[in-house]
Design a protein around this motif. Sequence first.
Motif, PDB file in Angstrom:
ATOM      1  N   ASP A 108      -7.507   4.316  -0.990  1.00 27.67           N
ATOM      2  CA  ASP A 108      -6.526   4.780  -0.013  1.00 27.67           C
ATOM      3  C   ASP A 108      -6.456   6.299  -0.084  1.00 27.67           C
ATOM      4  O   ASP A 108      -5.811   6.841  -0.980  1.00 27.67           O
ATOM      5  N   CYS A 121      -9.990   1.331   2.703  1.00 24.78           N
ATOM      6  CA  CYS A 121     -10.110   1.933   4.033  1.00 24.78           C
ATOM      7  C   CYS A 121     -11.309   1.400   4.799  1.00 24.78           C
ATOM      8  O   CYS A 121     -11.297   1.395   6.037  1.00 24.78           O
ATOM      9  N   PRO A 144       0.833  -1.200   0.000  1.00 26.69           N
ATOM     10  CA  PRO A 144       0.000   0.000   0.000  1.00 26.69           C
ATOM     11  C   PRO A 144       0.861   1.241   0.000  1.00 26.69           C
ATOM     12  O   PRO A 144       1.911   1.280   0.636  1.00 26.69           O
TER      13      PRO A 144
END
Length: 285
Positions: A194, A237, A95
């Motif tokens: 994200d 998220c 990520p």
Amino acid sequence: MPHPATAIQGTGGAIAPHLRRLLEFVEPDRDDVCLDVSRGHGPMPAALGPQVRHLTAVDAMPAPADPAPGTSRRMATVEFGTGPVRITDGDSPPPTTRSGHATRGAATTREDPRPRTLDPDRPTIKADATALPYRDNTFSLVTARFSLYNLGDPDHVLRELLRVCRPGGRVIIADLVRGNLAAPDRDRIERLRDPDHPGTPSIARLTEMITSAGGSIRRLDVFTVERPVEPWLAGACDDVTAERIRTALVDEVDGGPKTGAKPRIIGGELWFTQSWAHVAAEPIP
């Protein structure tokens, strides 16, 4: 239509074709003294280590807060001996956070799920990628795979990678990119997944960053990669956001608005497309 390919055997175990492609692009030499800089434990050290004279793996920490006036952020120098690819989720890029065959085209692979371990005699160094604890011109080969935007300011990271590379050596950057003509809207779903996503650079922007940091581009390999959506959405998220993205991709498959991710159904699963780049640079004396 790309066809699946199985992982192929290489030194130290099975190596997926997309990692083999990077190793061939790197062109490691038995005399190379190599530094690999990553966030966490990626597959490069285990794959590259047997092919070079010495490899040092750095698990790079996020850059700390600005040091007190008069102090240096660089750690003490470390001494050491100098003795579309299609992927599953086995080796996806980490990520993003704020804190040999260079051919174009798509390919496919099924990732080897077995974990790879480092030689216990080759410890991983913890360090700040924007202030590496090595002298200038230490390494003949420096690699950073899916790390540039995870390790601090990418311009500072690039300067450090080039600083520790010897004249005539090479710095290899492997990362996500978007085509020079691709709209930045491609980052919309990345930022939805994200919120801290820094944005995917264009190929031109990535090469410009490298040259601005003091590197000369020697080779470039750009290709598309197809990935299954669900493992990627596991990093969203929250579940509501994941469902919004999933719905947008399915709508595009059914002829709805384009997301830039080029989704399609493969074997009953939803997949999407990214672009990856391998860049080989040499420090300018």
